[in-house]
Write a protein that holds these residues in place. Structure first.
Motif, PDB file in Angstrom:
ATOM      1  N   MET A   1     -57.048  16.213  -2.472  1.00 10.41           N
ATOM      2  CA  MET A   1     -57.272  16.616  -1.087  1.00 10.41           C
ATOM      3  C   MET A   1     -55.960  17.122  -0.494  1.00 10.41           C
ATOM      4  O   MET A   1     -55.102  16.335  -0.100  1.00 10.41           O
ATOM      5  CB  MET A   1     -57.802  15.431  -0.269  1.00 10.41           C
ATOM      6  CG  MET A   1     -58.102  15.791   1.180  1.00 10.41           C
ATOM      7  SD  MET A   1     -58.475  14.351   2.206  1.00 10.41           S
ATOM      8  CE  MET A   1     -60.014  13.822   1.452  1.00 10.41           C
ATOM      9  N   SER A   2     -55.744  18.424  -0.462  1.00 10.55           N
ATOM     10  CA  SER A   2     -54.492  18.958   0.067  1.00 10.55           C
ATOM     11  C   SER A   2     -54.475  18.835   1.591  1.00 10.55           C
ATOM     12  O   SER A   2     -55.510  18.765   2.255  1.00 10.55           O
ATOM     13  CB  SER A   2     -54.302  20.410  -0.362  1.00 10.55           C
ATOM     14  OG  SER A   2     -55.362  21.215   0.119  1.00 10.55           O
ATOM     15  N   PHE A   3     -53.278  18.831   2.143  1.00 14.38           N
ATOM     16  CA  PHE A   3     -53.082  18.512   3.555  1.00 14.38           C
ATOM     17  C   PHE A   3     -52.032  19.440   4.149  1.00 14.38           C
ATOM     18  O   PHE A   3     -50.936  19.578   3.606  1.00 14.38           O
ATOM     19  CB  PHE A   3     -52.645  17.046   3.669  1.00 14.38           C
ATOM     20  CG  PHE A   3     -52.102  16.678   5.022  1.00 14.38           C
ATOM     21  CD1 PHE A   3     -52.893  16.743   6.155  1.00 14.38           C
ATOM     22  CD2 PHE A   3     -50.782  16.253   5.156  1.00 14.38           C
ATOM     23  CE1 PHE A   3     -52.384  16.399   7.403  1.00 14.38           C
ATOM     24  CE2 PHE A   3     -50.268  15.909   6.401  1.00 14.38           C
ATOM     25  CZ  PHE A   3     -51.076  15.978   7.524  1.00 14.38           C
ATOM     26  N   LEU A   4     -52.365  20.075   5.273  1.00  9.03           N
ATOM     27  CA  LEU A   4     -51.448  20.955   5.975  1.00  9.03           C
ATOM     28  C   LEU A   4     -50.968  20.266   7.247  1.00  9.03           C
ATOM     29  O   LEU A   4     -51.781  19.884   8.103  1.00  9.03           O
ATOM     30  CB  LEU A   4     -52.125  22.280   6.328  1.00  9.03           C
ATOM     31  CG  LEU A   4     -51.251  23.315   7.051  1.00  9.03           C
ATOM     32  CD1 LEU A   4     -50.124  23.804   6.151  1.00  9.03           C
ATOM     33  CD2 LEU A   4     -52.102  24.484   7.542  1.00  9.03           C
ATOM     34  N   ALA A   5     -49.670  20.079   7.361  1.00 12.51           N
ATOM     35  CA  ALA A   5     -49.050  19.497   8.548  1.00 12.51           C
ATOM     36  C   ALA A   5     -48.415  20.610   9.364  1.00 12.51           C
ATOM     37  O   ALA A   5     -47.745  21.487   8.812  1.00 12.51           O
ATOM     38  CB  ALA A   5     -48.001  18.464   8.144  1.00 12.51           C
ATOM     39  N   ILE A   6     -48.617  20.576  10.690  1.00 12.52           N
ATOM     40  CA  ILE A   6     -48.135  21.638  11.574  1.00 12.52           C
ATOM     41  C   ILE A   6     -47.380  21.025  12.746  1.00 12.52           C
ATOM     42  O   ILE A   6     -47.866  20.103  13.404  1.00 12.52           O
ATOM     43  CB  ILE A   6     -49.307  22.494  12.107  1.00 12.52           C
ATOM     44  CG1 ILE A   6     -50.100  23.112  10.956  1.00 12.52           C
ATOM     45  CG2 ILE A   6     -48.801  23.590  13.039  1.00 12.52           C
ATOM     46  CD1 ILE A   6     -51.338  23.877  11.417  1.00 12.52           C
ATOM     47  N   ASP A   7     -46.215  21.567  13.022  1.00 13.78           N
ATOM     48  CA  ASP A   7     -45.403  21.153  14.157  1.00 13.78           C
ATOM     49  C   ASP A   7     -45.129  22.393  15.009  1.00 13.78           C
ATOM     50  O   ASP A   7     -44.375  23.276  14.600  1.00 13.78           O
ATOM     51  CB  ASP A   7     -44.098  20.522  13.658  1.00 13.78           C
ATOM     52  CG  ASP A   7     -43.074  20.316  14.766  1.00 13.78           C
ATOM     53  OD1 ASP A   7     -43.479  20.204  15.941  1.00 13.78           O
ATOM     54  OD2 ASP A   7     -41.866  20.267  14.447  1.00 13.78           O
ATOM     55  N   VAL A   8     -45.755  22.457  16.185  1.00 14.45           N
ATOM     56  CA  VAL A   8     -45.601  23.610  17.064  1.00 14.45           C
ATOM     57  C   VAL A   8     -44.673  23.227  18.210  1.00 14.45           C
ATOM     58  O   VAL A   8     -45.070  22.514  19.139  1.00 14.45           O
ATOM     59  CB  VAL A   8     -46.957  24.082  17.619  1.00 14.45           C
ATOM     60  CG1 VAL A   8     -46.776  25.398  18.381  1.00 14.45           C
ATOM     61  CG2 VAL A   8     -47.976  24.254  16.500  1.00 14.45           C
ATOM     62  N   GLY A   9     -43.424  23.676  18.129  1.00 13.24           N
ATOM     63  CA  GLY A   9     -42.443  23.374  19.161  1.00 13.24           C
ATOM     64  C   GLY A   9     -42.416  24.436  20.237  1.00 13.24           C
ATOM     65  O   GLY A   9     -43.318  25.269  20.357  1.00 13.24           O
ATOM     66  N   ASN A  10     -41.357  24.425  21.025  1.00 12.44           N
ATOM     67  CA  ASN A  10     -41.233  25.390  22.115  1.00 12.44           C
ATOM     68  C   ASN A  10     -40.796  26.770  21.650  1.00 12.44           C
ATOM     69  O   ASN A  10     -40.961  27.758  22.368  1.00 12.44           O
ATOM     70  CB  ASN A  10     -40.225  24.870  23.149  1.00 12.44           C
ATOM     71  CG  ASN A  10     -40.741  23.661  23.897  1.00 12.44           C
ATOM     72  OD1 ASN A  10     -41.744  23.737  24.580  1.00 12.44           O
ATOM     73  ND2 ASN A  10     -40.045  22.531  23.761  1.00 12.44           N
ATOM     74  N   THR A  11     -40.231  26.845  20.447  1.00 17.34           N
ATOM     75  CA  THR A  11     -39.709  28.111  19.945  1.00 17.34           C
ATOM     76  C   THR A  11     -40.363  28.543  18.640  1.00 17.34           C
ATOM     77  O   THR A  11     -40.670  29.725  18.457  1.00 17.34           O
ATOM     78  CB  THR A  11     -38.183  28.002  19.722  1.00 17.34           C
ATOM     79  OG1 THR A  11     -37.560  27.593  20.943  1.00 17.34           O
ATOM     80  CG2 THR A  11     -37.595  29.333  19.276  1.00 17.34           C
ATOM     81  N   ARG A  12     -40.611  27.581  17.743  1.00 18.76           N
ATOM     82  CA  ARG A  12     -41.124  27.915  16.413  1.00 18.76           C
ATOM     83  C   ARG A  12     -42.277  27.016  16.025  1.00 18.76           C
ATOM     84  O   ARG A  12     -42.419  25.899  16.515  1.00 18.76           O
ATOM     85  CB  ARG A  12     -40.022  27.776  15.361  1.00 18.76           C
ATOM     86  CG  ARG A  12     -38.864  28.726  15.498  1.00 18.76           C
ATOM     87  CD  ARG A  12     -37.954  28.641  14.264  1.00 18.76           C
ATOM     88  NE  ARG A  12     -37.493  27.277  14.009  1.00 18.76           N
ATOM     89  CZ  ARG A  12     -37.036  26.839  12.842  1.00 18.76           C
ATOM     90  NH1 ARG A  12     -36.993  27.654  11.801  1.00 18.76           N
ATOM     91  NH2 ARG A  12     -36.615  25.589  12.698  1.00 18.76           N
ATOM     92  N   LEU A  13     -43.097  27.523  15.121  1.00 19.93           N
ATOM     93  CA  LEU A  13     -44.118  26.736  14.435  1.00 19.93           C
ATOM     94  C   LEU A  13     -43.608  26.439  13.034  1.00 19.93           C
ATOM     95  O   LEU A  13     -43.235  27.353  12.297  1.00 19.93           O
ATOM     96  CB  LEU A  13     -45.438  27.509  14.376  1.00 19.93           C
ATOM     97  CG  LEU A  13     -46.616  26.864  13.639  1.00 19.93           C
ATOM     98  CD1 LEU A  13     -47.941  27.374  14.213  1.00 19.93           C
ATOM     99  CD2 LEU A  13     -46.602  27.118  12.130  1.00 19.93           C
ATOM    100  N   LYS A  14     -43.547  25.157  12.678  1.00 24.95           N
ATOM    101  CA  LYS A  14     -43.161  24.748  11.331  1.00 24.95           C
ATOM    102  C   LYS A  14     -44.378  24.176  10.631  1.00 24.95           C
ATOM    103  O   LYS A  14     -45.182  23.477  11.260  1.00 24.95           O
ATOM    104  CB  LYS A  14     -42.051  23.691  11.378  1.00 24.95           C
ATOM    105  CG  LYS A  14     -40.663  24.221  11.738  1.00 24.95           C
ATOM    106  CD  LYS A  14     -40.482  24.446  13.221  1.00 24.95           C
ATOM    107  CE  LYS A  14     -40.414  23.172  14.014  1.00 24.95           C
ATOM    108  NZ  LYS A  14     -40.229  23.423  15.478  1.00 24.95           N
ATOM    109  N   TRP A  15     -44.534  24.465   9.356  1.00 21.86           N
ATOM    110  CA  TRP A  15     -45.677  23.949   8.616  1.00 21.86           C
ATOM    111  C   TRP A  15     -45.256  23.489   7.231  1.00 21.86           C
ATOM    112  O   TRP A  15     -44.242  23.942   6.686  1.00 21.86           O
ATOM    113  CB  TRP A  15     -46.781  25.013   8.496  1.00 21.86           C
ATOM    114  CG  TRP A  15     -46.367  26.281   7.801  1.00 21.86           C
ATOM    115  CD1 TRP A  15     -45.837  27.398   8.378  1.00 21.86           C
ATOM    116  CD2 TRP A  15     -46.416  26.551   6.391  1.00 21.86           C
ATOM    117  NE1 TRP A  15     -45.562  28.351   7.430  1.00 21.86           N
ATOM    118  CE2 TRP A  15     -45.906  27.856   6.195  1.00 21.86           C
ATOM    119  CE3 TRP A  15     -46.856  25.825   5.286  1.00 21.86           C
ATOM    120  CZ2 TRP A  15     -45.820  28.441   4.932  1.00 21.86           C
ATOM    121  CZ3 TRP A  15     -46.765  26.411   4.026  1.00 21.86           C
ATOM    122  CH2 TRP A  15     -46.254  27.691   3.848  1.00 21.86           C
ATOM    123  N   ALA A  16     -46.047  22.566   6.687  1.00 16.37           N
ATOM    124  CA  ALA A  16     -45.789  22.060   5.333  1.00 16.37           C
ATOM    125  C   ALA A  16     -47.116  21.705   4.685  1.00 16.37           C
ATOM    126  O   ALA A  16     -47.954  21.032   5.297  1.00 16.37           O
ATOM    127  CB  ALA A  16     -44.877  20.838   5.375  1.00 16.37           C
TER     128      ALA A  16
END
Length: 261
Positions: A1-16
């Motif tokens: 079961m793969s999993f996408l984590a997303i962090d949406v800050g004030n300037t950038r979107l980071k994902w893993a």
């Protein structure tokens, strides 16, 4: 079961992308995109990924940005979940007056820091510093209670405020110096010392409150710039928000794997 984590800050979107929604999962791919370029994800970076089965994220940039991210996720048949700060989650108790008003990125980073510390086998007070567009400094006691935190401007905001409010000053490309002798170095050093001083004050407050030396974790896009100038010993952990998202995901989707703490 793969999993996408997303962090949406004030300037950038980071994902893993990880191979499973659990602590210690293998990292398969990761990336970042400025918010103005979110619409490129579906046909760009994300088009090359195997479809994740689960998506969990935190977002502080507002509902309009969140909807833009959700539109990009329509490339897969998956409904994202978004972390909302609550009274308690993943072993952390929220001491904010109105728990839901605490920024979700702050909450997730604290969960990541708490469990990183517990994995070392000892409960200790903890200061969590995020250095980005804004800077946040949080205090957690040894029992996992978030006592409170402060918010101050990041380097860019400080410098732009000075530039707009003071004649003859411009955003510099200076260096951090113990004794600055030019305006660029003075501005850069001033912002750096302000952040370092705020962290030191919170560290001392927490040490006095708990009667024990805290551990300090630093994260955020500009953390690497601040780390060398800290007067308080800080461990730089770039993945702290993703650590927190993995901990939350494990408890939501793989509870049998979650540690009993």
């Amino acid at each position: 079961m793969s999993f996408l984590a997303i962090d949406v800050g004030n300037t950038r979107l980071k994902w893993a992308l990880y191979d499973a929604p659990r602590v210690g999962a293998r990292l398969l791919a990761h990336g970042a995109q400025f918010l103005e370029n979110i619409e490129t994800l579906e046909e760009g970076d994300w088009s090359r990924l195997a479809p994740p089965q689960r998506v969990l994220g935190c977002v502080v940039a507002g509902d309009a940005v969140k909807r833009r991210v959700e539109e990009q996720l329509e490339i897969w048949d998956v409904t994202p979940q978004w972390v909302v700060s609550s009274a308690a989650e993943a072993g952390l108790t929220n001491g904010y007056d109105h728990p839901a008003r605490l920024g979700s990125d702050r909450w997730v980073a604290m969960i990541g820091a708490r469990h990183r510390l517990l994995a070392r086998g000892r409960q200790r007070p903890c200061v969590v510093v995020m250095v980005g567009t804004a800077v946040t400094v949080e205090a957690i006691d040894a029992e996992g209670r978030f006592l409170g935190g402060i918010i101050l401007p990041g380097h860019g905001i400080m410098l732009r405020a000075l530039e707009s409010g003071t004649a003859g000053l411009h955003v510099p490309t200076g260096e951090v110096r113990d004794f600055p002798t030019n305006t660029s170095d003075a501005l850069t050093s001033g912002g750096t010392f302000a952040i370092a001083g705020a962290v030191q004050r919170m560290f001392e407050n927490l040490r006095r409150h708990c009667g024990e030396e805290p551990v300090c974790f630093m994260t955020g896009g500009a953390g690497w710039k601040m780390a060398p100038s800290m007067s308080t010993p800080c461990e730089l952990v770039e993945s702290l928000i993703f650590d927190g998202l993995l901990e939350i995901a494990q408890r939501r989707w793989a509870p049998s794997l979650a540690p009993a703490r």
